[in-house]
Write a protein that holds these residues in place. Structure first.
Motif, PDB file in Angstrom:
ATOM      1  N   LEU A 126       0.836  -1.216   0.000  1.00 13.58           N
ATOM      2  CA  LEU A 126       0.000   0.000   0.000  1.00 13.58           C
ATOM      3  C   LEU A 126       0.862   1.253   0.000  1.00 13.58           C
ATOM      4  CD1 LEU A 126      -2.789   1.372   0.329  1.00 13.58           C
ATOM      5  CD2 LEU A 126      -2.427   1.238   2.797  1.00 13.58           C
ATOM      6  N   TRP A 127       1.982   1.157   0.747  1.00 12.85           N
ATOM      7  CA  TRP A 127       2.790   2.366   0.945  1.00 12.85           C
ATOM      8  C   TRP A 127       3.541   2.761  -0.329  1.00 12.85           C
ATOM      9  CZ3 TRP A 127      -0.073   3.243   4.703  1.00 12.85           C
ATOM     10  CH2 TRP A 127      -0.333   2.286   5.688  1.00 12.85           C
ATOM     11  N   SER A 128       3.379   1.992  -1.405  1.00  9.82           N
ATOM     12  CA  SER A 128       3.960   2.417  -2.688  1.00  9.82           C
ATOM     13  C   SER A 128       3.012   3.401  -3.385  1.00  9.82           C
ATOM     14  CB  SER A 128       4.211   1.208  -3.593  1.00  9.82           C
ATOM     15  OG  SER A 128       2.989   0.573  -3.919  1.00  9.82           O
ATOM     16  N   LEU A 129       1.800   3.557  -2.827  1.00 10.51           N
ATOM     17  CA  LEU A 129       0.832   4.518  -3.388  1.00 10.51           C
ATOM     18  C   LEU A 129       0.888   5.817  -2.577  1.00 10.51           C
ATOM     19  CD1 LEU A 129      -2.354   2.265  -3.868  1.00 10.51           C
ATOM     20  CD2 LEU A 129      -0.548   2.775  -5.520  1.00 10.51           C
ATOM     21  N   PRO A 130       0.438   6.940  -3.172  1.00  9.92           N
ATOM     22  CA  PRO A 130       0.429   8.191  -2.402  1.00  9.92           C
ATOM     23  C   PRO A 130      -0.741   8.213  -1.414  1.00  9.92           C
ATOM     24  CG  PRO A 130      -0.362   8.570  -4.642  1.00  9.92           C
ATOM     25  CD  PRO A 130      -0.013   7.125  -4.562  1.00  9.92           C
ATOM     26  N   VAL A 131      -0.551   7.526  -0.297  1.00  5.02           N
ATOM     27  CA  VAL A 131      -1.613   7.402   0.705  1.00  5.02           C
ATOM     28  C   VAL A 131      -1.196   8.174   1.958  1.00  5.02           C
ATOM     29  CG1 VAL A 131      -2.849   5.767   2.177  1.00  5.02           C
ATOM     30  CG2 VAL A 131      -2.306   5.161  -0.166  1.00  5.02           C
TER      31      VAL A 131
END
Ligand SMILES: Cc1cc2nc3c(=O)[nH]c(=O)nc-3n(C[C@H](O)[C@H](O)[C@H](O)COP(=O)(O)OP(=O)(O)OC[C@H]3O[C@@H](n4cnc5c(N)ncnc54)[C@H](O)[C@@H]3O)c2cc1C
Length: 311
Positions: A126-131
């Motif tokens: 998930l942390w590879s997305l801009p979250v």
């Protein structure tokens, strides 16, 4: 410091999933000496945690679960002359055709003529997305959740949200329903559901899983545990708060070629280094990974028998 054990083999195979096991069986049947190293305690790779059926139709002509398929492949692997080093991680490969391996018996250096990477793939986290937002407990990749539940016997929360609608996300949605959880929704950034038609029917439509297309998760809420996610609608630009205590990400897989890093030059990878199964490309079907492994194992053994000439 304890001594490093020295081993020698024609073919070193890293990974004992569907691809690695079949490569080992074929190569040893064709006369090559084979060592297979895997960092897990049991062979089978991801097969062991895929408790759903849908395996083996092509190879065995019947529906099997992942563990059943793995057991069948392991029976043939166990009968072969290949040496199996379980719970052994290959730490590095060197251009002098040696591998440094760490296991319960300490360090080993394995000299080989050919090496097959059957190391599977990694999951995009998930942390590879801009979250934005917190980084709470309760957020897992699909593979982590599967391993935790099926192999570790651990539980997750009860209200599950799934990000990503490919086969793996869909199979996880069905599994959570079977475990008595509520799948509060699934988000897909594209305008259509991913995965195979069969999984769309059997995992999503059969259980009325609410899917929101053209959407993604942009914020995580809760600390120390997940309490919800912000679902961003890409078409309208609006946001919605979804309450959930478990977030499963199924954002795609990438071949794990980390051991090959540093070995590539202008001419590509060295001629002794080969890839199969998900380490080569992501195989949706295990039969395909097994068949590819078999073909590669046989070809390399024949190359060795003919003293390095291409066959
Ligand atoms: C959730 C899910 C559902 C699926 N459903 C189906 C289905 O219904 N039907 C179907 O046919 N297929 C299905 N598949 C696909 C199939 O399971 C895979 O294509 C196949 O099992 C991949 O095998 P592999 O040998 O390439 O990799 P893996 O099974 O990943 O094996 C790689 C092995 O290498 C080991 N390894 C990695 N690095 C090292 C290292 N440095 N040292 C030592 N060991 C290492 C790993 O621990 C692992 O054991 C599914 C896959 C998933 C993830």
């Amino acid at each position: 410091m304890s001594q490093i054990r020295a081993l020698t083999t024609d073919i070193l195979i890293v990974g004992s999933g569907a691809a690695g096991m079949s490569a080992a069986v074929a190569a040893s049947a064709s006369g090559a000496s084979v060592i297979v190293a895997d960092d897990r305690k049991v062979p089978g790779g991801v097969l062991t945690q895929c408790v759903h059926s849908g395996f083996g139709l092509g190879r065995y002509g019947k529906e099997m679960t992942g563990p059943e398929y793995s057991k069948e492949e392991f029976r043939r692997f166990d009968e072969s002359s290949a040496i199996y080093l379980s719970d052994c991680r290959v730490l590095s490969l060197s251009s002098d055709k040696t591998a440094l391996v760490s296991g319960s018996e300490g360090l080993s250096r394995i000299s080989f003529r050919e090496c097959i990477l059957a190391t599977g793939c990694t999951e995009r986290p998930l942390w590879s997305l801009p979250v934005s937002g917190t980084r709470p407990e309760g957020v897992y990749t699909a593979g982590e959740a599967q391993e935790m539940i099926e192999l570790g016997g651990y539980d997750t929360g009860n209200n599950v949200f799934i990000l990503g609608s490919g086969d793996i996300g869909q199979i996880m949605a069905r599994r959570f329903i079977q475990l008595g959880k509520t799948v509060v929704g699934m988000a897909e950034q594209k305008d259509h559901l991913g995965g195979m038609k069969r999984n769309q029917e059997e995992c999503i439509r059969a259980y009325d899983i609410p899917v929101t297309l053209n959407s993604t998760v942009t914020e995580i809420h809760g600390s120390p545990h997940l309490t919800g996610v912000t679902l961003h609608h890409l078409d309208s630009g609006t946001d919605e708060l979804i309450e959930c205590d478990t977030l499963i990400t199924a954002l795609g897989l990438e071949p794990d070629r980390s051991l090959a890093e540093g070995l590539e030059n202008d001419n590509g990878y060295p001629g002794w280094l080969h890839f199969c199964g998900n380490a080569d490309f992501v195989h949706d079907i295990a039969d395909s990974a097994s068949t590819q492994g078999e073909k590669l194992g046989r070809n390399l053994a024949c190359r060795i028998q003919s003293n390095g000439k291409e066959v």
